[in-house]
Every structure is written in structure tokens, then in C-alpha cells.
Design a protein around this motif. Structure first.
Motif, PDB file in Angstrom:
ATOM      1  N   TRP A 300       0.854  -1.183   0.000  1.00  0.00           N
ATOM      2  CA  TRP A 300       0.000   0.000   0.000  1.00  0.00           C
ATOM      3  C   TRP A 300       0.889   1.232   0.000  1.00  0.00           C
ATOM      4  O   TRP A 300       2.089   1.175   0.287  1.00  0.00           O
ATOM      5  CB  TRP A 300      -0.938   0.013   1.222  1.00  0.00           C
ATOM      6  N   GLN A 334      -2.963  -3.036  -2.545  1.00  0.00           N
ATOM      7  CA  GLN A 334      -3.099  -4.231  -3.375  1.00  0.00           C
ATOM      8  C   GLN A 334      -2.670  -5.444  -2.561  1.00  0.00           C
ATOM      9  O   GLN A 334      -1.679  -5.401  -1.831  1.00  0.00           O
ATOM     10  CB  GLN A 334      -2.263  -4.119  -4.652  1.00  0.00           C
ATOM     11  N   ASP A 335      -3.420  -6.527  -2.700  1.00  0.00           N
ATOM     12  CA  ASP A 335      -3.175  -7.747  -1.945  1.00  0.00           C
ATOM     13  C   ASP A 335      -2.984  -8.908  -2.912  1.00  0.00           C
ATOM     14  O   ASP A 335      -3.857  -9.175  -3.746  1.00  0.00           O
ATOM     15  CB  ASP A 335      -4.359  -8.021  -1.003  1.00  0.00           C
ATOM     16  N   GLY A 349      -6.898  -5.056  -5.825  1.00  0.00           N
ATOM     17  CA  GLY A 349      -6.447  -3.768  -5.306  1.00  0.00           C
ATOM     18  C   GLY A 349      -7.182  -2.627  -5.961  1.00  0.00           C
ATOM     19  O   GLY A 349      -7.961  -2.807  -6.907  1.00  0.00           O
TER      20      GLY A 349
END
Length: 629
Positions: A300, A334-335, A349
Motif C-alpha cells: 500500500w 493491493q493484496d 487492489g
């Protein structure tokens, strides 16, 4: 290893995106003189030399001198200008041997990189200073590339730091018109710069780098005037200069966690008869990457950018107000979720961005999934949203394209376009699917298909037969009637296409690389001129590159580019053939002889427009000498 897709280091085969990497070896063996020319190797990228020092470069359509849907960065510093939504390719340069790689995302990358990363992202990444710990001297001479000289030296700063410094000079001859006359588009630029890396502690690293440049680029211009014959053709010498400095602090934390803070300041100045422009930018960004449990890798960040421009216009091209300062704020997260470790990964994300132009706050999410059933196959898909924010051209410009007589007793008339401060951002919704396969140890393929849907596209709103949506009497610089069409968010449409990349190690000493791309555009507009821009890009194009290692350090390399015709630009299809013979005399000394455009003496790659007169691209015979010491 790539970093552009997830803002973290990952293998290219793990990326759920259409990405291509130009390596340092590609740059060396292709013999390219400029970064813009190197981008011809990328599938799905449309690259056209307009004149000796200007390029039209885009990804997946909408090409022009200032292609406004392609974000370009160099070492994390954006070189996409908010003044006109585009890139000045003539000033983007460094020592080619110091470029580590160029990562190109074909398709949206807005969730991480922000507004304007619509059709693609070009990320130019230079080598770390610890990887250039020696001297380098490079000399190039040719028929079109008149002279290029570069000198770089790297060393250590105490026990914990390294540095490099460089100087570069480039002098290019002018191209020609179709009839063989000189086109006045020669250009000369000199630059210098540095980069340092310092290990402050076992966990902290500080990078500082910068460069400065100054030069002159020629061009031939056709601009409207208020006197009969109502147009003026002249050769102009534009003065270009600029400088920038960037610092990045990185701290490595436990459990593969990392925090980075980046700050850069950039200044650009261009002076020509149509428009003088100065643009100052400062940008700060914080990014944090960490693991959350066994399955989540999260990145992030937040950012702030401020742009300040000052312009001095002409009758044909001006801004109102002539100076402006704008701020941009953003945040993203974003993951990467390992649904099945090493087999199925979901990436989700979004980025939220507020800019000083227009009236909207841009929300730009993406969803990506990649399935790797084994080491030889990978299937991925993505759905993304990206925005192109209005620029100063869209909101504040005044451009006259035509002037004409309105009768013996009336002032002359002028037609053009004007900015609209109430514009919203353009919107793209993109659907992509890709397949990578390693057919054998020597052969691999990468296939991508996409569908892009565009809404709220910015265009002037005149009909094909319209005379303008507003008119007024003006007395500056002399009395005339002005007929203007404002920009509006009235353009919709879609593009679709396929891109294929192959890599074949035929034998140990011979490597073949190839790519093919096909593109269809369908714009929904009643305006015949805007509709015609569908054919500003080739429907199909391909390239084949051959790298062959001969005996005793000799190399023979062939590059073939086939580009389809540009119907709207009246540019016929052409094939460009580049040849290179290289000799590595020893580990430190390399000589090469090459020919660019070997197949013909000259050919056009793009048409004239926006006051600029295009030239014919000529054959270039060159020789290079590279010495490391």
C-alpha cells in the motif's frame, strides 16, 4: 525478475499481466541509439518516427505525437507531462549501457501507477551504482547518427557506498522530405548525471540520483496566420533544457516487510515560436510492503505531487491562464492472495486519486488471477479500470488550426478548439486473458487477448460539417473572428486484439525472438476526423530478431520489423531491416558495424499534423566502439 506489475520483485512467469522486458543484451545487440527506438521490440506497442527527433508511441491504439494513454517512468520518476498529456521523447536519454532493463506493461496499470496508466506502462530501470564499478567510454559515428559520445565512471564512497557519474553528447543529422530535400530536423543534446547507493545501516539503503541536459532540436512547422495566404511554413530550432534529482530511502523490516519513501524534483523547459513552456514538478511517495499471515502479501502507499507550469503562447497556440499550479493526491492498496501456494494467486487492489484538472475523483480497481498448474504453463486473466485525467491542453488551451478570408470588408476568420474546465476523466474498462507455455527447454510462447471499452473520451465536439459551437470577435494580435469548438466527454468506443510472443533458442549460439500483434478499433463518434484516428495505428505488425554468435567473439544480429499501413496518415506499410556485426575483441573492448533501415533509403512512418511537418526516415550506417576500463 520484474517489479512493474506488483511494485515488488517477482518472476515474469508469475505476473498476471501482459508484460515484456527489453534486456540490456537486447539493447546492446539491437544497436539502438535512443530509448524510443528500442521500444520497437515490444509486441503491441506502436512506435513511429515522425521526424528526426519526435516519435508517436502508444500501446493498443490512440497513437499521436502526444499519445495520452501511456504512462512512462524512469527509475520511479514519471516523465508523462500533465501540460499536454504525453512524452517528449527527444529528451529521454541516458547512457544506453547503464540501462538494466525496460519493463513494458501492455494494458492498464493504474491500480499501482495511477491516473494515465491506461493502455500501458513503460518503466525504464537503470543499473544500480554497485553494478557499474568501472569506467566506460562509448563512441558512435554514422550517416544519420552523426556522433554520440558517452563517458561513465563508477567507484566506491567509503566502505558503505558506491557511485557513478556520466557525461553524454549526441548529435543527429536531419532527415529529408519525400523529394530528398533537407528537413531541418537535426538535433543535438548534451547531458550529465550521477547515481549513488549508500548502506546507512544493515537494514537501511539510500539512493540519490539526478541528471541535467541542454540541447537544440530542429523541426519544420506549418502554422496559421491572419495574413494572406493564411499559413506560414518555417524551420524552427527549439531550445530544450532540464534537470532532476531523486532520492529513495528503503528500510527492510522483519518477515519480508519493506518501507520506502521516494522524493523527486523535476524541471523541464522548452522554447519554440509556437509555445514556450516551463514545468516544475515535485513528488513524494510512501510505500509499505508486508506479509499478513501465510497467504497475503500486501503493498500500500500514498503520494502527493505538485506541478507548476509557466507558458508563453502564440496566436496559434496558447493557454489561459498562462501559468497554473495543481496538486495531485493518491492512495492505493493491493493484496496478492495465495489461494493455492505456488499454483493459484489472486491479486485485488484499487487506487484513489484526486487531481487538479477536471471535476472527478478517480477510483481505479483491478482483479487479477493466475493459475500455474506446473512449471511449464500459466494461465491468467484480469479485469481492470483505469482513468486518463484531463490535462492543461484539455482544460485551458486555445488552438487555431485554420484561418481564412471572410470577404474584402470583413476581418479574417479562424477556427480551432478551446479547453473545457468542467471535463471528467476518461475511463477504460479492460478485460484480458493470457497463456504462457514453455514448450521445451528451448522454446516458449506468450499469448494475450484483450478487450478495452472506453467511456467519456475527451474530444472536440464539432460535427463533420459544423462551423463551430461558439464565436466571438477578437482584436489580439489583429482583428479577427474566432470560431471555437470546446472539448467534451463525448467519445466512446472499444479496441480488441491479440499479441503473441515467442522465444526460441535454436542452438547454443543462435537465438530467435519474434512477436505479432493484431488490433481492431471502433470509435463511436459522428465526427469524421475523430473517427479517422482509428487508423492512426497499424492493424497488424510483427518483428523477428536473430542473435547469432559466431566464432572468436564475433556476433551477427538481424532485426526485421513489419508495420501495416496507417490509412488515416496516408503512410503505406513498410518493413524495416536492421543489421549488426559485432566483435568482442576481449572482455573490455567491443566494436560493431551496423545498418538501420537497410531495406530502403528512406520511408515515412507517420503523417504531418498539429503544426508539425513529418519527414522521411533515412537509412543509417554506423559504427560503435565500446571500451570498459
Amino acid at each position: 525478475e520484474i517489479t512493474s506489475v506488483s511494485k515488488k520483485s517477482q518472476r515474469l512467469s508469475e505476473a498476471a499481466a501482459a508484460i515484456y522486458v527489453i534486456t540490456q543484451d537486447d539493447l546492446r545487440r539491437s544497436g539502438v541509439m535512443t530509448i524510443a527506438d528500442a521500444l520497437r521490440m515490444v509486441p503491441g506497442l506502436q512506435v513511429a518516427n515522425i521526424d528526426g527527433n519526435k516519435w508517436a508511441i502508444t500501446s493498443r491504439g490512440f497513437n499521436s505525437l502526444y499519445a495520452n494513454k501511456l504512462l512512462v517512468l524512469m527509475d520511479g520518476r514519471t516523465i508523462y507531462s500533465p501540460l499536454f498529456s504525453g512524452v517528449h521523447w527527444d529528451i529521454q536519454d541516458t547512457v544506453i549501457a547503464d540501462i538494466d532493463r525496460i519493463e513494458v506493461i501492455r494494458g492498464p496499470g493504474a491500480t499501482l501507477w495511477g491516473t494515465n496508466a491506461v493502455n500501458g506502462v513503460i518503466n525504464i530501470i537503470t543499473k544500480k551504482s554497485q553494478d557499474t564499478q568501472k569506467g566506460l567510454a562509448n563512441v558512435t559515428a554514422g550517416t544519420q547518427t552523426k556522433a554520440i559520445g558517452a563517458l561513465r565512471y563508477g567507484g566506491r564512497m567509503g566502505k558503505a557506498g558506491t557511485y557513478r557519474v556520466f557525461l553524454k553528447y549526441a548529435d543527429h543529422n536531419a532527415n529529408v522530405h519525400a523529394n530528398g530535400d533537407d528537413h531541418d530536423d537535426e538535433w543535438t543534446i548534451q547531458r550529465g548525471g550521477f547515481r549513488t547507493e549508500t548502506s546507512l545501516t544493515s537494514s537501511d539503503t539510500l539512493t540519490i540520483q539526478g541528471d541535467t541536459y541542454d540541447g537544440e532540436t530542429g523541426e519544420r512547422v506549418e502554422a496559421p496566420t491572419l495574413q494572406d495566404p493564411f499559413t506560414e511554413s518555417y524551420a524552427d530550432n527549439m531550445q530544450v533544457s532540464g534537470s532532476n534529482i531523486l532520492s529513495r530511502w528503503t528500510r527492510r523490516l522483519a518477515n519480508r516487510s519493506e518501507v520506502a519513501v521516494q522524493l523527486y524534483v523535476d524541471q523541464v523547459e522548452r522554447k519554440e515560436r509556437l509555445l514556450d513552456e516551463k514545468l516544475d514538478t515535485w513528488d513524494v511517495e510512501l510505500q509499505h510492503q508486508f506479509l499478513a499471515g501465510d497467504k497475503h502479501e500486501i503493498v500500500w502507499g500514498v503520494g502527493f505531487r505538485q506541478n507548476r507550469d509557466r507558458t508563453k503562447g502564440s496566436f496559434a497556440y496558447s493557454y489561459d491562464p498562462p501559468s497554473r499550479t495543481d496538486s495531485f493526491m493518491s492512495a492505493f492498496v493491493q493484496d496478492n492472495i495465495a489461494l493455492v501456494r505456488d499454483r493459484l494467486v489472486l491479486t485485488a487492489g484499487t487506487k484513489v486519486e484526486r487531481n487538479g484538472y477536471g471535476t472527478s475523483t478517480d477510483v481505479q480497481p483491478n482483479l487479477r488471477l493466475i493459475w500455474t498448474p506446473n512449471e511449464s504453463n500459466a494461465i491468467w486473466g484480469a479485469v481492470s479500470r483505469a482513468n486518463r485525467s484531463p490535462s492543461r491542453v484539455d482544460t485551458n488551451v486555445s488552438i487555431y488550426f485554420y484561418t481564412f478570408s471572410m470577404g474584402p470588408f470583413s476581418p479574417p476568420g479562424a477556427t480551432g478548439i478551446t479547453g473545457n474546465p468542467d471535463l471528467d476523466s476518461e475511463t477504460l474498462t479492460a478485460y484480458e486473458i493470457g497463456y504462457r507455455v514453455k514448450a521445451s527447454r528451448a522454446l516458449s510462447f506468450d499469448l494475450t487477448a484483450f478487450l478495452n471499452k472506453y467511456d467519456d473520451g475527451i474530444a472536440d465536439n464539432h460535427e463533420a460539417s459544423g462551423a463551430g459551437s461558439s464565436s466571438e470577435f477578437r482584436s489580439n494580435p489583429t482583428a479577427h473572428m474566432a470560431f471555437f469548438n470546446p472539448f467534451t466527454n463525448g467519445l466512446t468506443g472499444e479496441t480488441q486484439g491479440v499479441e503473441v510472443v515467442s522465444n526460441w533458442q535454436v542452438i547454443d549460439r543462435w537465438k530467435l525472438l519474434g512477436s505479432y500483434s493484431y488490433l481492431e478499433m471502433d470509435l463511436d463518434t459522428p465526427d469524421a476526423f475523430i473517427k479517422g484516428t482509428e487508423r492512426n495505428v497499424p492493424r497488424s505488425q510483427f518483428n523477428v530478431r536473430s542473435y547469432f554468435d559466431l566464432k572468436d567473439g564475433w556476433e551477427f544480429d538481424t532485426l526485421i520489423y513489419r508495420v501495416g499501413h496507417l490509412q488515416n496518415q496516408s503512410v503505406p506499410a513498410y518493413a524495416r531491416v536492421d543489421l549488426r556485426l559485432g566483435w568482442q575483441m576481449n572482455k573490455r573492448l567491443e566494436w560493431s558495424l551496423g545498418v538501420q533501415n537497410a531495406g530502403d533509403s528512406q520511408h515515412p512512418e507517420y503523417g504531418s499534423g498539429s503544426f508539425l511537418v513529418a519527414s522521411q526516415i533515412e537509412r543509417n550506417v554506423y559504427t560503435k566502439l565500446n571500451w570498459e576500463f
